[in-house]
Design a protein around this motif. Structure first.
Motif, PDB file in Angstrom:
ATOM      1  N   VAL A   7       0.821  -1.214   0.000  1.00  0.00           N
ATOM      2  CA  VAL A   7       0.000   0.000   0.000  1.00  0.00           C
ATOM      3  C   VAL A   7       0.856   1.267   0.000  1.00  0.00           C
ATOM      4  N   PRO A   8       1.863   1.408   0.881  1.00  0.00           N
ATOM      5  CA  PRO A   8       2.710   2.608   0.800  1.00  0.00           C
ATOM      6  C   PRO A   8       3.463   2.729  -0.523  1.00  0.00           C
ATOM      7  N   GLY A  47       1.009   3.970  -2.992  1.00  0.00           N
ATOM      8  CA  GLY A  47       0.784   5.384  -2.707  1.00  0.00           C
ATOM      9  C   GLY A  47       1.938   6.257  -3.150  1.00  0.00           C
ATOM     10  N   THR A  59       1.517   9.408  -5.638  1.00  0.00           N
ATOM     11  CA  THR A  59       1.907  10.767  -5.243  1.00  0.00           C
ATOM     12  C   THR A  59       3.002  11.314  -6.151  1.00  0.00           C
ATOM     13  N   GLN A 115      -1.813  14.715  -3.140  1.00  0.00           N
ATOM     14  CA  GLN A 115      -0.684  14.001  -2.537  1.00  0.00           C
ATOM     15  C   GLN A 115      -0.909  13.782  -1.049  1.00  0.00           C
ATOM     16  N   ILE A 152      -3.749  11.210  -0.390  1.00  0.00           N
ATOM     17  CA  ILE A 152      -3.343   9.835  -0.687  1.00  0.00           C
ATOM     18  C   ILE A 152      -2.386   9.315   0.387  1.00  0.00           C
ATOM     19  N   SER A 153      -1.454  10.144   0.809  1.00  0.00           N
ATOM     20  CA  SER A 153      -0.491   9.725   1.829  1.00  0.00           C
ATOM     21  C   SER A 153      -1.188   9.380   3.138  1.00  0.00           C
ATOM     22  N   CYS A 200      -3.193   6.115   2.735  1.00  0.00           N
ATOM     23  CA  CYS A 200      -2.315   4.939   2.681  1.00  0.00           C
ATOM     24  C   CYS A 200      -1.826   4.541   4.063  1.00  0.00           C
ATOM     25  N   HIS A 238       6.420  13.491  -0.146  1.00  0.00           N
ATOM     26  CA  HIS A 238       5.389  12.466   0.038  1.00  0.00           C
ATOM     27  C   HIS A 238       5.760  11.113  -0.566  1.00  0.00           C
ATOM     28  N   LEU A 292       6.621   7.751   1.833  1.00  0.00           N
ATOM     29  CA  LEU A 292       5.888   6.495   1.714  1.00  0.00           C
ATOM     30  C   LEU A 292       6.820   5.329   1.384  1.00  0.00           C
TER      31      LEU A 292
END
Length: 501
Positions: free
Chosen positions: A11-12, A15, A19, A29, A32-33, A36, A114, A118
């Motif tokens: 997932v990160p 993400g 981003t 961004q 989404i961060s 996530c 970002h 992530l």
């Protein structure tokens, strides 16, 4: 449940890709961060409950079974680490968003921050969940590659210079780790941790010790264990506040986690216990003496970070269930509290324009909430009752007394002295920066702290207090995790249900 195990890594990374593609839309961004990392935290909590109730959760990546394929293993230790790291990285992300609104884009370029942040998170979770040594190495390299970017954000001369030191030390430790990986494979023919737990026992004692010390050397550099810790106080303080906070809270603990995992699963028997006790005591004492000598808040916290790594190594070196449980509890406590203190240092710099104790004062009067946000985690770090810092240290010191012998006794004395000196350091900062007369220049405009920065710090302070309130259940989890680590069979049987092929 096995399908959930890769999500804290995937997932990160997903993400980060999004981003990066949305570099021109900072609001997207940020959204989404946050989504996530929030989703990662939820998945981590589910994995922790599953591991606590039913044992380790294992997934073979790509459908290739171990030992041919890569496995990710969420046992109680790994799941607990992912939960704490996810909570901390989410709070730090919110803090950084608040700080970004009050700083120029040149200082914190959001389009870079970002996706890199992530990727760092994915590297940390991959290291915790790795089921083989090479994947653990990959996790380290992912987080290090991201950290190289984050520590030099803004490109100032100071950040580039200190960042260069950090990069050189990190590359050196990675070379040592890769060398150890090659030696382990040459000696055993595998890198799968569950398989190594069985094959390493068949090696001659001298070979096992050599492999153990090589891995310990690599991990000790990453964990900033004395005398391999000189790089940290010079590298961390120059980075932006949220970067310094997440580095202090997580990156050194990944090294500590690797030491716990390898010492319990791969090298039980305590061949290196005496060495670990010696370096644990030196790390505690030398680190806190360095903190006593500092006049800059960030450098002072960097030395306390080094010092308290010694408590965790002490717990591992005892090679007892109580010592290991105390070490795991203290890792959870320290990730939360040390991150909080570095965020507070960022708020102090935002409010007073400096973290130099010689230039600030009176913050308790002009910013009383800031005073509370410092005082609570500082007393927690010092181990004042009834905070989690006191409970964690008490557990470790009781384990040291129960172990008996002169060296554990010396470590108990060193831990007690370190705790008292930490209290002295915290009291000194309070008296100088918060209690004495204000030193703000006449007519200087009052800086209002961004609400999101304050809110994220309040959340971490609350998490630190929650560790105190929930210390009983948390100790149950850490004791159960320590018992499984010492048995080794729950981990091995989860990876190889039918026995080693």
């Amino acid at each position: 449940m096995g399908a959930l195990v890769p999500l804290p890594v995937v997932v990160p990374l997903f993400g980060a890709a999004l981003t990066l593609l949305l570099a021109g839309w900072p609001r997207l961004q940020r959204a989404i961060s946050v989504l996530c990392l929030g989703g990662t935290l939820v998945v981590a909590l589910v994995l922790l409950v599953q591991a606590y109730r039913h044992g380790p959760v294992v997934v073979a990546v790509g459908g290739w079974p171990a030992p041919v394929g890569i496995v990710l293993v969420a046992d109680q230790l790994a799941a607990l680490m992912v939960v704490v790291s996810s909570a901390v990285t989410l709070c730090v992300l919110l803090y950084s968003i608040g700080q970004g609104r009050s700083e120029t884009s040149e200082s914190t370029p959001v389009s870079i921050f970002h996706p890199t942040y992530l990727v760092l998170t994915a590297g940390v979770t991959n290291a915790f969940l790795a089921g083989d040594l090479f994947n653990l190495f990959v996790g380290f390299e992912i987080l290090l590659a991201a950290s190289f970017v984050l520590i030099t954000l803004g490109g100032t001369e100071t950040r580039i210079r200190t960042g260069s030191t950090y990069v050189v030390v990190s590359i050196l430790s990675s070379m040592m780790f890769l060398t150890a990986v090659g030696l382990v494979y040459a000696a055993t023919g595998t890198l799968n941790l569950a398989q190594l737990a069985q094959r390493l026992d068949d090696l001659p004692d001298g070979v096992r010790l050599a492999l153990e010390l090589t891995l310990l050397l690599a991990f000790a550099i990453k964990a900033a264990v004395f005398p391999l810790s000189a790089w940290l106080p010079d590298s961390y303080p120059t980075a932006p506040a949220p970067v310094t906070a997440v580095f202090a809270g997580l990156l050194t603990k990944v090294g500590v986690y690797a030491i716990i995992r390898t010492e319990t699963l791969l090298f039980p028997g305590g061949q290196a216990d005496t060495l670990l006790m010696v370096v644990a005591g030196l790390t505690m004492v030398v680190g806190i003496l360095g903190a006593v000598a500092q006049s800059d808040l960030k450098r002072l916290f960097s030395f306390t970070l080094v010092s308290h790594i010694g408590y965790m190594i002490f717990g591992v070196a005892l090679s007892t269930a109580a010592g290991l449980s105390g070490a795991i509890f203290y890792v959870v406590h320290h990730i939360t509290i040390q991150t909080t203190l570095f965020l507070v240092a960022g708020l102090v710099e935002e409010r007073a324009g400096s973290t130099d104790l010689r230039r600030i004062g009176g913050l308790a009067r002009v910013a009383p909430l800031l005073g509370v946000l410092f005082f609570v985690p500082a007393m927690n770090l010092a181990g004042v009752p009834p905070f989690s810092g006191f409970l964690g240290k008490l557990g470790l010191l009781q384990a040291g007394v129960a172990a008996g012998g002169p060296l554990p006794g010396v470590l108990v004395a060193a831990g007690t002295m370190t705790s008292l000196l930490t209290l002295y350091v915290a009291s000194r900062v309070w008296n100088i920066a918060f209690w004495r007369a204000p030193r703000l220049a006449t007519g200087e405009p009052v800086v209002q702290l961004p609400k999101l920065m304050v809110g994220a710090t309040v959340a971490l302070v609350a998490l630190g207090l929650a560790l105190t309130v929930l210390a009983g259940p948390l100790f149950d989890v850490t004791a159960d995790a320590a018992a499984d680590l010492r048995l080794r069979t729950p981990y091995v049987h989860a990876v190889f249900p039918g026995g080693e092929p």
